[in-house]
Design an enzyme around this catalytic site. Sequence first.
Site, PDB file in Angstrom:
ATOM      1  N   GLU A 113       0.899  -1.032   0.087  1.00  9.58           N
ATOM      2  CA  GLU A 113      -0.052  -0.058   0.123  1.00  9.58           C
ATOM      3  C   GLU A 113       0.874   1.393  -0.008  1.00  9.58           C
ATOM      4  OE1 GLU A 113      -4.122  -1.027   2.160  1.00  9.58           O
ATOM      5  OE2 GLU A 113      -2.426  -1.192   3.571  1.00  9.58           O
ATOM      6  N   GLU A 156      -4.723  -8.758  -0.306  1.00 10.37           N
ATOM      7  CA  GLU A 156      -5.841  -8.549   0.883  1.00 10.37           C
ATOM      8  C   GLU A 156      -7.030  -8.108   0.350  1.00 10.37           C
ATOM      9  OE1 GLU A 156      -4.964  -5.867   4.089  1.00 10.37           O
ATOM     10  OE2 GLU A 156      -2.741  -6.100   3.832  1.00 10.37           O
TER      11      GLU A 156
END
Length: 351
Positions: free
Chosen positions: A173, A277
Amino acid sequence: MARNHRLGRPAAAVLTLVVLLLSAACGGGGSDGDGGSAKAAGSPKSTGPYDVSALRGELGSLGAGAGTSGSAGRLLGVVDDKSPWQYDIVKTFTSQAGRAPDIREYYATWGDDFDAEGNAFLWQHGQLPMLSLVPSDTALADIAGGYDDAYVHSLARQIASYHGPLVLSFAGEMNGPWNSWGPGHAKAADFTTAWKHVHDVFREQKVGNVIWVWSPHVVDSGTTAKLAPYYPGDAYVDWVGLIGYYGPIDGTAFSSLFAPTMRQIATFTHKPVLITETGVAESPRKEAQVRDLFQGAAAAEVIGLVWYDQRKDWPGSSQLMDWRIDTSVGSRAAFRAESTRHHFGHPFTSG
């Protein structure tokens, strides 16, 4: 969901390890009372260095060929904040999903030692370990500049000493402004230089058991940065990982949550895609969205997905979201039916 994790250094006391090993031997890696099936150990009992190249090639081709001509299916994994030794999430997932996970993802903070025994425990019980290494408060520019090279060399040696494969995601991220290594806190060039530096140290140390996964968050209203400047290059990446959730803000369908990001990424690389995820928040649409996730992922020919099976506040707010598979009978049934229908499940076998 790996937003501002703060984890301590793993401490594996001998007594704790013995208790966990006895627990696993009594059922941790075997058949579950709620219908989960046992998986054969995935690791040959070798004491020599592990070469991941064959496994990398096998898994990297799963997307287009899953479930055809007798081939094994796509990867199906689970992620939580616990250490590799804390096996309850595997048993819970097995009960909920109707099969054991193929990947067990966990987080560690930059500076943590690598738990070789814990990762070996996972691999021996059929889970491919995936480490999401979070730089936390360590500046990417410092990593890139070699200020932490003593740690990088130590980590490389520790991972090499583990005789099994490891999926490694560094600074995931990186396009998320909520992270201390994201936009507004670090430059894209800092990230790519840090990634290349860590990768180069591992290469110099001849670490041959790592699959390198580059894991941006999907581009949405909260993560608008272009991804190409954050890509280290095909020579430094084995798989593209994607992080995205069906939640209350942007996540409503695969076509709007993942597809636009995949199209953007396809302009600069064609590496295999693993959803590293994901989850579906509890809502009246959850059953339909679970079905949409598996249908969309299969159509997009991803090599697998990793489920976040937790209850947790939505990042940046106090809104509690329930991402667990079995928040309803319908949600659990949809997960089991669609994961099976679209060939998510890749048991690892020994030998």
